[in-house]
Design a protein around this motif. Structure first.
Motif, PDB file in Angstrom:
ATOM      1  N   PRO A   1      -6.797 -36.105  14.246  1.00 52.74           N
ATOM      2  CA  PRO A   1      -5.558 -37.008  13.242  1.00 52.74           C
ATOM      3  C   PRO A   1      -5.684 -35.429  11.923  1.00 52.74           C
TER       4      PRO A   1
ATOM      5  N   THR B   1      -4.052 -35.720   7.621  1.00 54.85           N
ATOM      6  CA  THR B   1      -4.345 -36.645   6.071  1.00 54.85           C
ATOM      7  C   THR B   1      -3.320 -36.162   5.635  1.00 54.85           C
TER       8      THR B   1
ATOM      9  N   PRO C   1     -10.456 -37.114   8.282  1.00 58.02           N
ATOM     10  CA  PRO C   1     -10.654 -36.039   8.507  1.00 58.02           C
ATOM     11  C   PRO C   1     -10.725 -34.633   7.848  1.00 58.02           C
TER      12      PRO C   1
ATOM     13  N   ASP D   1       3.328 -39.010  11.061  1.00 52.93           N
ATOM     14  CA  ASP D   1       2.956 -37.763  12.342  1.00 52.93           C
ATOM     15  C   ASP D   1       2.475 -36.389  11.946  1.00 52.93           C
TER      16      ASP D   1
END
Ligand code: FES
Ligand code: FES
Lengths: 157, 760
Positions: free
Chosen positions: B147, B149, B161, B674
């Motif tokens: 993940p 950030t 994360p 993304d």
């Protein structure tokens, strides 16, 4: 596989071999050592690679070298004649219209084409005419003024 | 509309060279296409490198398989972080900020984890550049996506994360027990802020956000490296500082600096973004592995995605003032995105936030926050533009609330000699008041702005400007000219502004000086062309070299005229003694016949800030149908100390203003969920074209810098600082809406105007 191309560059006949995927910019710079035209983006957005192709300014990174067959090309190296700077070059240099200078060849080629078509452009016409060339250093003020000065200096060519 | 020089604010000195506008020494090369930039080099037997980059914003690197690529005919070498020596945790100052070599090494080639989309993971060298790119696509990297950030506030949360498992916040408070994405917490305090706010009649607090922006130099990063069989490494590169590239290479590759030569080519713009190394160590390793010179030139999307943009920010600024317009207190809370590694530009941001004002009481909290974006870098007055946007908008609102003219309000509170900045230093003589007064006197200010949807805005900006190390040598030639050898790469005409100072001191013309920027083996250590320091510090070195030459010339004159050196006098470049008199040039010709060669030397390391201030006045028109903001008129006033070459001082002011306008109105990194940048091209990352701008009027104020013989302050950076708030304040006057976010792009402005008219 390479393709043979015959073209005219700055008044002289030039032959070269190129890969079909090579851009005119790549061939001018890498095969013919005409490194005056610059690569800023390689996708048609900055104008640093501008050359004249059959009388029109083009982004040479968007032209395939094989398309130059039979064409007339003029690059920044062809603007000064017999050791004499063109009035535009003189005005750029006197008007401090460059800082890092990477955009300068593209601006000179574009501006020369503009003045040949429209010898007395207004400020707005100059700004519109040069809008395809990016300069990150000058804020364009002195570039526009240099083109104005050149348009007043000489109704040449 | 024209350029004005404000009346001298001091006794005007008369100079022969300084203040004139000679044609710069390298301009014929640059208007004919002859100037050699790094990509113009064709080193014999050269091959080409290309990078493999992470397609994920955050991912563990499970494996890298280069075997398929290596089997391709024409592929000569591959390289991953395993080819770089183990990095050490060592911090060094590169002039415009510090670097930790472990982080730098991990940024050059990812170790274990890719920390942003575009992070370099591997590289390959091949006999042609197309082949290198094909081979790069055949290098197989297995990732385990993590993940990501992407925004400062999210990255600061406890449940964000983590990018670096070991990162413990550097702070004056107790050391936190748990790692986080907050790399450091900076604090400054002056006076007693509660008392200050208690004494205020009006207090305003606002929150601000700014987007990630890029320096946007037109020349991509490019280098050629040649690692020779004798172990010597030579690199031709586009850099703001050849010596700091040498230093970084030595640390990253663990080799002595003396084994490395850096050749600075002409450079196509930098603005702070061409100090850190990126492709240089990779080209070097590839060259070592294949035994041939390797060129790596980045594509434009690589420049956007993987070289230093300057950070996005989240800021809260609170200011209080009395009814009669005196600031009483200020409080700032600033969080800047550092990118994937610690060490963003929060430090200078925190120091600059209240730097234009005399604030009796203030606190500043600054946070350096890592997240999954490229490692941020300096961009022209790094950090100062962000904080000026916040402070100058609140100042404008305070002035309005107090019904005081915005320039008068600033004059009431302006920093001047003796003002102590919140972070400690006390200003020597500075020129903010003079700049504000020059704006009041300008034709622009005195011409009222009329018409619907139009507004006028004002804002100030500050930048420290630094000194640092510079070295020059100057060789007197047999014809009386002087060759000036220097290590400062010339990005915008500094060959000439430095040469002019040597010429002035010696009493010769600018044209009689031949400036040369040379490689790291050919001149003494010189810090980066950055920090607005080059004309100031390398100019100071040139002045010293000139004095050294003058001393030697006096000795030779004494020898020729058969008198003692004490009897020789020098004025305006004319040497006199024993009834005889010769100009510098004529004496040089004579000296060449009889004496030893004359070589001057100048080495300096001034520790001072030269403190630059700028003020903008801007008129805008806002199209209510589209939200597009047009700049109708723009004036920038700046204290240059002394303008050595006024055309290039104006050029810096105009160029910096244009970048500030772009930052204010259009430029931003658009990220998808993304973590991919959606606009990594010059088409979609929209920098101003000349059709977007008017002429940019300049007013040069000259309040001499007491730490320089000619009063130079340095001019490069501060003009980028005031445009965003000046434009925001102008848009407010045009629309009645205050903006707290950059950029103020058409959709943002349109939505805000619409919200206002529909009462949302
Ligand atoms: S390199 Fe061709 S337009 Fe930028
Ligand atoms: S002079 Fe540097 S980009 Fe135009």
């Amino acid at each position: 596989m390479k393709t043979h191309v015959t073209t005219t560059i700055n008044g002289a006949t030039v032959e070269f071999l190129c890969q079909p995927r090579q851009s005119l910019l790549a061939v001018l710079r890498d095969e013919l050592s005409l490194t005056g035209c610059k690569e800023g983006c390689n996708n048609g957005n900055c104008g640093a690679c501008t050359v004249m192709l059959d009388g029109l300014p083009v982004d040479s990174c968007l032209v395939l070298a094989v398309e130059a067959e039979g064409a007339e090309i003029e690059t920044v190296e062809g603007i000064a004649e017999q050791g004499h700077l063109h009035p535009l070059q003189q005005c750029f240099l006197e008007g401090a219209a460059l800082q890092c200078g990477i955009c300068t060849p593209g601006f000179l080629v574009t501006a020369k084409a503009l003045l040949e078509k429209n010898p007395q452009p207004s400020e707005q016409e100059i700004r519109f005419g040069l809008a395809g060339n990016l300069c990150r250093c000058t804020g364009y003020d002195k570039i526009v003024r240099a083109v104005q000065a050149a348009s007043q200096a000489s109704p040449e060519s | 509309m024209s350029t004005e020089v404000a009346p001298d604010t001091q006794t005007p000195a008369t100079y022969k060279v300084i203040g004139t506008r000679p044609v710069r020494h390298d301009s014929a090369d640059k208007v004919t296409g002859k100037a050699v930039y790094t990509d113009d080099l064709h080193v014999p037997n050269m091959v080409f490198g290309a990078f493999v980059r992470s397609p994920h914003a955050h991912a563990r690197i499970v494996s890298i398989d280069t075997s398929d690529a290596e089997k391709m005919p024409g592929v000569l070498a591959t390289c991953t972080s395993a080819d770089l020596p183990d990095p050490w945790d060592k911090v060094d100052n590169l002039g415009e900020g510090c670097v930790n070599y472990a982080h730098l090494s991990g940024n050059v080639l990812a170790r274990n984890k890719a920390l942003y989309k575009g992070h370099a993971v591997a590289a390959v060298a091949a006999t042609d550049s197309y082949l290198a790119q094909e081979a790069a696509r055949r290098i197989r990297v297995e990732y385990e996506p993590l993940p990501a950030t992407m925004c400062v506030q999210d990255a600061m949360r406890n449940d964000a994360p983590l990018l670096h498992d070991e990162l413990i916040t550097h702070t004056l408070d107790d050391k936190p027990a748990r790692p986080s994405n907050i790399a450091s917490h900076i604090q400054f305090e002056k006076g007693n802020v509660d008392e200050g706010f208690a004494a205020a009649d009006v207090v305003i607090e606002r929150e601000f956000k700014t987007a990630t922006v890029h320096q946007g130099y037109i020349e991509p990063h490019v280098s050629v490296a040649l690692w020779n069989e004798d172990g010597r490494l030579k690199i031709w590169t586009a850099t703001q500082g050849s010596f700091v590239v040498r230093q970084q290479m030595a640390e990253l590759l663990k080799m002595p600096v003396s084994q490395i030569t850096i050749v600075p080519c002409e450079i196509g713009g930098g603005f702070g973004g061409k100090i850190s190394v990126y492709e240089q160590p990779v080209a070097a390793v590839l060259s070592r592995k294949c035994g041939r010179p390797v060129k790596i030139m980045m594509q434009r999307d690589e420049v956007f995605e993987a070289t230093g943009p300057t950070p996005a920010s989240f800021m809260r600024v609170k200011l209080g003032a009395t009814k009669d317009g005196k600031l009483t207190a200020g409080k700032a809370w600033l969080a800047f995105d550092a990118g994937a590694f610690p060490g963003g530009v929060i430090g200078p941001g925190a120091m600059c936030v209240f730097s234009c004002y005399d604030l009796p009481h203030a606190t500043v909290d600054g946070f350096d926050v890592v997240l999954n974006k490229p490692k941020t870098q300096a961009y022209r007055a790094p950090g100062s533009t962000h904080v000026a946007f916040a402070t100058e908008c609140v100042i404008d609102e305070l002035a309005e609330r107090l019904k005081i003219d915005p320039i008068e309000f600033r004059l009431n509170n302006a920093a001047k000699e003796g003002t102590r900045r919140v972070d400690g230093p006390v200003y020597p003589r500075v020129g903010l008041v003079e700049c504000l007064q020059a704006i009041q006197e300008s034709d622009h200010w005195k011409t009222p702005l009329t018409g619907p949807n139009r507004g006028r805005g004002v804002a100030c900006g500050f930048w420290f400007n630094c000194g640092l190390k510079s070295s020059v040598t100057a060789n007197v030639n047999a014809d009386g000219t002087v060759t000036l050898v220097e290590g400062s790469t010339d990005i915008g005409g500094t060959r000439t502004s430095i040469a002019m100072q040597l010429a002035e001191t010696l009493g010769i013309t600018a044209e009689d000086v031949i400036p040369q920027v040379v490689d790291t083996d050919s001149v003494g250590f010189t810090d980066v062309t950055g920090g607005s320091r080059t004309t100031f510090a390398t100019g100071l070195a040139a002045h010293e070299a000139a004095l050294d030459i003058q001393k030697q010339m006096v000795e030779q004159a004494a020898q020729i005229w058969e008198c003692s050196p004490d009897e020789v006098t020098v004025a305006d470049g004319v040497y006199q003694g024993n009834g005889k008199s010769l100009s510098f040039k004529a004496l040089a010709v004579e000296a060449d016949k009889v004496g030893i060669p004359i070589v001057g030397r100048g080495v300096v390391d001034p520790q001072c800030s030269t403190n630059a201030f700028a003020v903008n006045l801007v008129d805008v028109e806002v199209d209510p149908e589209t939200g597009k903001v047009t700049i109708l008129r723009f004036t920038v006033c700046q204290d240059a100390g002394k303008a050595i070459h006024p055309s290039y001082v104006e050029g810096q002011m105009q160029g910096g203003s244009a970048q500030g306008i772009g930052w204010a109105l259009n430029e931003e990194y658009f990220y998808g969920d993304d973590g991919h940048m959606r606009n990594a091209s010059f088409l979609d990352y929209r920098m101003p074209t000349c059709y977007d701008l008017p002429m940019i009027d300049t007013i040069i104020v000259e309040v001499a810098n007491p730490d320089h013989p000619y009063g130079v302050r340095g001019v490069g950076e501060v003009p980028i600082v005031p445009p965003p708030p000046a434009i925001a304040n102008a848009i407010y006057r045009a629309t009645g809406v205050r903006f707290f976010e950059l950029p103020m792009s058409p959709p943002t402005v349109w939505n805000a105007i619409k919200g206002q008219t529909t009462g949302e």
